[in-house]
Design a protein around this motif. Structure first.
Motif, PDB file in Angstrom:
ATOM      1  N   ALA A  59       0.851  -1.179   0.070  1.00  0.00           N
ATOM      2  CA  ALA A  59      -0.040   0.224  -0.101  1.00  0.00           C
ATOM      3  C   ALA A  59       0.977   1.423   0.235  1.00  0.00           C
ATOM      4  CB  ALA A  59      -1.035  -0.160   1.215  1.00  0.00           C
ATOM      5  N   SER A  60       0.303   2.298  -0.507  1.00  0.00           N
ATOM      6  CA  SER A  60       0.881   3.649  -0.479  1.00  0.00           C
ATOM      7  C   SER A  60      -0.200   4.518   0.198  1.00  0.00           C
ATOM      8  CB  SER A  60       1.226   4.424  -1.684  1.00  0.00           C
ATOM      9  OG  SER A  60       2.643   3.757  -1.892  1.00  0.00           O
ATOM     10  N   VAL A  61       0.063   5.174   1.302  1.00  0.00           N
ATOM     11  CA  VAL A  61      -1.026   6.218   1.723  1.00  0.00           C
ATOM     12  C   VAL A  61      -0.442   7.663   1.874  1.00  0.00           C
ATOM     13  CG1 VAL A  61      -2.341   4.240   2.872  1.00  0.00           C
ATOM     14  CG2 VAL A  61      -0.460   5.638   4.162  1.00  0.00           C
ATOM     15  N   ASN A  62      -1.357   8.754   1.860  1.00  0.00           N
ATOM     16  CA  ASN A  62      -0.820   9.942   1.882  1.00  0.00           C
ATOM     17  C   ASN A  62      -1.123  10.178   3.706  1.00  0.00           C
ATOM     18  OD1 ASN A  62       0.081  10.212  -0.680  1.00  0.00           O
ATOM     19  ND2 ASN A  62      -1.912  10.995  -1.138  1.00  0.00           N
ATOM     20  N   VAL A  63      -0.377  11.259   4.405  1.00  0.00           N
ATOM     21  CA  VAL A  63      -0.580  11.681   5.535  1.00  0.00           C
ATOM     22  C   VAL A  63      -0.089  13.101   5.670  1.00  0.00           C
ATOM     23  CG1 VAL A  63      -0.093   9.403   6.731  1.00  0.00           C
ATOM     24  CG2 VAL A  63       1.623  11.059   6.382  1.00  0.00           C
ATOM     25  N   GLU A  64      -1.004  13.804   6.484  1.00  0.00           N
ATOM     26  CA  GLU A  64      -0.585  15.304   6.690  1.00  0.00           C
ATOM     27  C   GLU A  64       0.263  15.439   7.842  1.00  0.00           C
ATOM     28  OE1 GLU A  64      -1.532  17.796   4.729  1.00  0.00           O
ATOM     29  OE2 GLU A  64      -2.395  16.111   3.404  1.00  0.00           O
ATOM     30  N   PHE A  65       1.466  15.771   7.511  1.00  0.00           N
ATOM     31  CA  PHE A  65       2.703  15.880   8.749  1.00  0.00           C
ATOM     32  C   PHE A  65       3.566  17.244   8.335  1.00  0.00           C
ATOM     33  CE2 PHE A  65       7.068  14.862   9.977  1.00  0.00           C
ATOM     34  CZ  PHE A  65       6.663  14.469  11.417  1.00  0.00           C
ATOM     35  N   THR A  69       1.895  17.202   2.866  1.00  0.00           N
ATOM     36  CA  THR A  69       1.312  16.019   2.396  1.00  0.00           C
ATOM     37  C   THR A  69       2.512  14.835   1.955  1.00  0.00           C
ATOM     38  OG1 THR A  69      -0.567  16.751   1.410  1.00  0.00           O
ATOM     39  CG2 THR A  69      -0.160  14.516   1.038  1.00  0.00           C
ATOM     40  N   GLU A  70       2.639  13.870   2.900  1.00  0.00           N
ATOM     41  CA  GLU A  70       3.715  13.003   2.724  1.00  0.00           C
ATOM     42  C   GLU A  70       3.090  11.486   2.172  1.00  0.00           C
ATOM     43  OE1 GLU A  70       6.763  13.992   2.785  1.00  0.00           O
ATOM     44  OE2 GLU A  70       6.624  15.787   3.878  1.00  0.00           O
ATOM     45  N   THR A  71       3.757  10.915   1.334  1.00  0.00           N
ATOM     46  CA  THR A  71       3.465   9.489   0.876  1.00  0.00           C
ATOM     47  C   THR A  71       4.305   8.480   1.570  1.00  0.00           C
ATOM     48  OG1 THR A  71       2.624  10.488  -1.131  1.00  0.00           O
ATOM     49  CG2 THR A  71       2.879   8.252  -1.201  1.00  0.00           C
ATOM     50  N   VAL A  72       3.609   7.823   2.219  1.00  0.00           N
ATOM     51  CA  VAL A  72       4.596   6.565   2.728  1.00  0.00           C
ATOM     52  C   VAL A  72       3.934   5.281   2.348  1.00  0.00           C
ATOM     53  CG1 VAL A  72       4.891   7.661   4.978  1.00  0.00           C
ATOM     54  CG2 VAL A  72       2.941   6.529   4.625  1.00  0.00           C
ATOM     55  N   THR A  73       4.807   4.181   2.054  1.00  0.00           N
ATOM     56  CA  THR A  73       4.758   2.910   1.435  1.00  0.00           C
ATOM     57  C   THR A  73       5.142   1.748   2.378  1.00  0.00           C
ATOM     58  OG1 THR A  73       5.207   4.076  -0.689  1.00  0.00           O
ATOM     59  CG2 THR A  73       5.163   1.888  -0.969  1.00  0.00           C
ATOM     60  N   LEU A  74       4.120   0.984   2.402  1.00  0.00           N
ATOM     61  CA  LEU A  74       4.262  -0.221   3.142  1.00  0.00           C
ATOM     62  C   LEU A  74       4.675  -1.397   2.162  1.00  0.00           C
ATOM     63  CD1 LEU A  74       3.751  -1.994   5.840  1.00  0.00           C
ATOM     64  CD2 LEU A  74       1.365  -2.387   4.800  1.00  0.00           C
ATOM     65  N   VAL A  90       8.216  -3.451   6.263  1.00  0.00           N
ATOM     66  CA  VAL A  90       8.760  -2.014   6.600  1.00  0.00           C
ATOM     67  C   VAL A  90       7.892  -0.849   5.746  1.00  0.00           C
ATOM     68  CG1 VAL A  90      11.209  -3.131   6.627  1.00  0.00           C
ATOM     69  CG2 VAL A  90      10.198  -2.142   4.310  1.00  0.00           C
ATOM     70  N   VAL A  91       8.036   0.148   6.395  1.00  0.00           N
ATOM     71  CA  VAL A  91       7.482   1.325   5.693  1.00  0.00           C
ATOM     72  C   VAL A  91       8.557   2.289   5.170  1.00  0.00           C
ATOM     73  CG1 VAL A  91       6.047   3.486   6.385  1.00  0.00           C
ATOM     74  CG2 VAL A  91       5.537   1.301   7.825  1.00  0.00           C
ATOM     75  N   GLN A  92       8.315   2.833   3.929  1.00  0.00           N
ATOM     76  CA  GLN A  92       9.321   3.279   3.246  1.00  0.00           C
ATOM     77  C   GLN A  92       8.920   5.045   3.007  1.00  0.00           C
ATOM     78  OE1 GLN A  92      10.348   2.845  -1.017  1.00  0.00           O
ATOM     79  NE2 GLN A  92      11.900   1.282   0.066  1.00  0.00           N
ATOM     80  N   HIS A  93       9.741   5.867   3.382  1.00  0.00           N
ATOM     81  CA  HIS A  93       9.733   7.274   3.041  1.00  0.00           C
ATOM     82  C   HIS A  93      11.204   7.891   2.937  1.00  0.00           C
ATOM     83  CE1 HIS A  93       9.224  11.547   4.076  1.00  0.00           C
ATOM     84  NE2 HIS A  93       7.919  11.391   3.496  1.00  0.00           N
ATOM     85  N   PRO A  94      11.456   8.914   2.202  1.00  0.00           N
ATOM     86  CA  PRO A  94      12.842   9.261   2.039  1.00  0.00           C
ATOM     87  C   PRO A  94      13.413   9.476   3.519  1.00  0.00           C
ATOM     88  CG  PRO A  94      11.717  10.208   0.536  1.00  0.00           C
ATOM     89  CD  PRO A  94      10.610   9.382   1.315  1.00  0.00           C
ATOM     90  N   VAL A 126       2.108   4.443  10.485  1.00  0.00           N
ATOM     91  CA  VAL A 126       1.382   3.019  10.850  1.00  0.00           C
ATOM     92  C   VAL A 126      -0.030   3.316  11.332  1.00  0.00           C
ATOM     93  CG1 VAL A 126       1.506   1.558  12.893  1.00  0.00           C
ATOM     94  CG2 VAL A 126       3.735   2.316  11.822  1.00  0.00           C
ATOM     95  N   CYS A 127      -0.640   4.371  11.835  1.00  0.00           N
ATOM     96  CA  CYS A 127      -1.767   4.588  12.130  1.00  0.00           C
ATOM     97  C   CYS A 127      -2.740   4.602  10.993  1.00  0.00           C
ATOM     98  CB  CYS A 127      -2.148   6.039  13.006  1.00  0.00           C
ATOM     99  SG  CYS A 127      -1.401   5.883  14.678  1.00  0.00           S
ATOM    100  N   GLN A 128      -2.214   5.344   9.901  1.00  0.00           N
ATOM    101  CA  GLN A 128      -3.040   5.629   8.697  1.00  0.00           C
ATOM    102  C   GLN A 128      -3.170   4.320   7.861  1.00  0.00           C
ATOM    103  OE1 GLN A 128      -4.583   8.419   7.997  1.00  0.00           O
ATOM    104  NE2 GLN A 128      -5.336   7.549   6.170  1.00  0.00           N
ATOM    105  N   LEU A 129      -2.148   3.541   7.734  1.00  0.00           N
ATOM    106  CA  LEU A 129      -1.791   2.233   7.241  1.00  0.00           C
ATOM    107  C   LEU A 129      -2.999   1.129   7.927  1.00  0.00           C
ATOM    108  CD1 LEU A 129       1.736   2.040   6.724  1.00  0.00           C
ATOM    109  CD2 LEU A 129      -0.024   1.802   4.874  1.00  0.00           C
ATOM    110  N   LEU A 130      -3.029   1.099   9.183  1.00  0.00           N
ATOM    111  CA  LEU A 130      -4.170   0.548   9.762  1.00  0.00           C
ATOM    112  C   LEU A 130      -5.453   0.742   9.362  1.00  0.00           C
ATOM    113  CD1 LEU A 130      -2.536   0.204  13.360  1.00  0.00           C
ATOM    114  CD2 LEU A 130      -3.106  -1.606  11.984  1.00  0.00           C
ATOM    115  N   ILE A 131      -5.627   2.111   9.211  1.00  0.00           N
ATOM    116  CA  ILE A 131      -7.082   2.522   8.780  1.00  0.00           C
ATOM    117  C   ILE A 131      -7.201   2.070   7.109  1.00  0.00           C
ATOM    118  CG2 ILE A 131      -8.371   4.741   8.128  1.00  0.00           C
ATOM    119  CD1 ILE A 131      -8.167   4.215  11.079  1.00  0.00           C
TER     120      ILE A 131
END
Length: 522
Positions: A59-65, A69-74, A90-94, A126-131
């Motif tokens: 999955a790839s999800v967007n979060v407000e941080f 807006t950041e994109t993180v990938t599982l 693992v969760v990937q982000h630069p 992690v919270c967003q990925l759980l949702i």
């Protein structure tokens, strides 16, 4: 039952280990399936693990941080040795891969700044990925140390994650000395900068000593359903305020929160486990010749030396000491060993002034009187490294190997007669278990997990004291008592060594307590 573990380290993934928490996050998930528990483990992707190892993107999800807006990938990773019912993610982000290492080391007056931002984003991810992803919603959310504690804050106070607050949560304190404290506001690495719209109860998550600061560890302790520390004795020690001047290290400012957790029935002390091969005998085997350790040690020193264009003096002196030892007759006398990070936690007592010397210098002189030798493997604080190097230059019976090597550690555990571990505090400790597993009795400061695993004159040696001076005196006395016992009562020594080797601190026993005391809601 399904458990999701969230941590900063995981030794099931090559390159994702710094300390003992990585061993726990590697071994505990392997033991839980024996009790019909499935486990997912998730850490940040520090080193392009998803590219290096077999993986699949989930999955790839967007979060407000921090206003962006950041994109993180599982990714799920696949390793041949991974047991059934255990999955590695693992969760990937630069931001997670900057520097290619697990932790950053911020200098000056902004401790934890880089890492705190990194783990705040990781927690949000992690919270967003759980949702909204294929990361399975667990029955138990198990958070390890301060790095993942912000998940408890988001679940409690962020409206979009309120449903996650219903998941039974467990918070494990591995090292209470590192709490990840950052300002609440007015800094790029601060709680309000990361989450500008978050409404929270400051009295629950602010540091008790610095009210303008956010303390992730305190938040984890106060907001999770269960709080776990990694030995029964340490669970008692952390209820009391630290007194560093007298050599006592307890709750490090969080003792009131931990005492409240205990009163509420939320605080549990369970000893970490150690893995034992079924085929390993509980009786000691003959100690290998020291020469079989010195060969790989010298090879490792050469590898460390080659990492820099400038030869480090400590490696030059270590190579000279090995050559000196190799030029002498085969060594059959008393060998003391020690392995660990060179920090005040591990080395404070060894550095104490004692009759114009240091405690370690006194121990080396006492050891020399019986033709004994000491080998220390470790790295860490540069001042401690320098002091140990100076002692190696002035003591012919001391070899200081300034670095870390898993293979060399395994060899050292097998070769020693006595393992030295005089930690000022030790939540659990793994080195003493590994030394005992190889039939090497330990001399330990009777604190935390060391007190729970080493019994004086039964399977090892221990000392204590109510001040630094008393602890130093008692360490030197216990050291000399051990030397005399080895020389004068070989049958008694052999019994102690056999008891050390036959001791078992199994993960299977610990996981039964996890299920009963941590993972089952009250």
């Amino acid at each position: 039952m399904h458990v999701l573990m969230i941590a900063a380290e995981n030794d099931a993934i090559p390159g994702a280990k710094v300390g003992g928490v990585a061993d726990v996050v590697r071994d505990l998930p392997k033991a839980l399936p024996h009790h019909d528990v499935s486990v997912d483990v998730v850490i940040p992707d520090y080193g392009q693990y998803a590219t290096k190892f077999e993986s699949r993107q989930l999955a790839s999800v967007n979060v407000e941080f921090a206003g962006q807006t950041e994109t993180v990938t599982l990714f799920e990773l696949f390793f041949p040795q991974t047991p059934n019912k255990v999955r590695q993610f693992v969760v990937q982000h630069p931001l997670f891969g900057q520097g290619g290492s697990v932790y950053s080391h911020d200098e000056g007056n902004r401790p934890f700044a880089t890492d705190a931002t990194k783990y705040a984003l990781f927690s949000l991810a992690v919270c967003q990925l759980l949702i909204e992803s294929e990361l399975t919603r667990p029955d138990v959310l198990h958070l390890h140390d301060w790095h993942s504690a912000t998940i408890a804050v988001l679940n409690q106070y962020a409206p979009q994650y309120k449903e996650l607050a219903n998941i039974h949560s467990v918070y494990t304190v591995h090292n209470i000395a590192l709490q990840g404290i950052r300002p609440i506001a007015d800094d790029e690495s601060s709680l309000r900068h990361w989450f500008p719209t978050l409404n929270f109860d400051q009295s629950v998550i602010a540091d008790p000593r610095y009210s303008h600061c956010y303390n992730p560890m305190r938040a984890g302790i106060n907001l999770c359903n269960k709080v776990h520390v990694v030995s029964p004795t340490y669970a008692e020690e952390v209820l009391h305020a630290s007194d560093a001047n007298n050599g006592f290290f307890g709750g490090e400012g969080l003792e009131k929160d931990l005492a409240a957790a205990k009163q509420q029935g939320r605080l549990v002390g369970i000893l970490n486990g150690c893995e034992y091969a079924d085929s390993v005998s509980k009786k000691r085997t003959k100690k290998p010749a020291l020469s079989t350790l010195l060969v790989p040690a010298q090879q490792q020193v050469k590898r460390w030396s080659a990492q820099s264009a400038q030869l480090k003096t400590v490696h030059y002196l270590a190579n000279e000491q090995i050559n000196n030892w190799n030029s002498q007759a085969p060594f059959t006398d008393f060998l003391v060993t020690s392995i660990g990070r060179l920090t005040d936690q591990k080395a404070l007592l060894l550095r104490q002034p004692y009759q114009g010397k240091t405690v370690l210098s006194v121990l080396l002189n006492d050891l020399a009187r019986v033709n004994g030798r000491l080998i220390i493997l470790g790295s860490g604080d540069t001042q401690i490294e320098f002091e140990f190097m100076q002692l190696m230059a002035s003591h012919d019976n001391f070899l200081f190997l300034n670095g870390y090597s898993q293979a060399l550690s395994d060899q050292i555990y097998r070769h020693g007669d006595l393992f030295l571990m005089p930690s000022s505090f030790e939540p659990c400790g793994i080195s003493q278990m590994l030394a005992m597993r190889d039939g090497q009795p330990c001399l330990v400061h009777a604190v935390g997990g060391l007190k729970d695993t080493v019994q004086h004159l039964e399977n090892g040696f221990s000392f204590n004291g109510s001040s630094l001076q008393e602890q130093s005196d008692n360490l030197i006395t216990a050291f000399n008592d051990a030397i005399k016992l080895h020389a004068n009562k070989p049958k008694t020594w052999a019994k102690i060594a056999d008891n050390a080797k036959s001791a078992r601190f199994s993960w299977q026993e610990s996981t039964k307590q996890y299920l009963e005391l941590l993972y089952t809601p009250a």
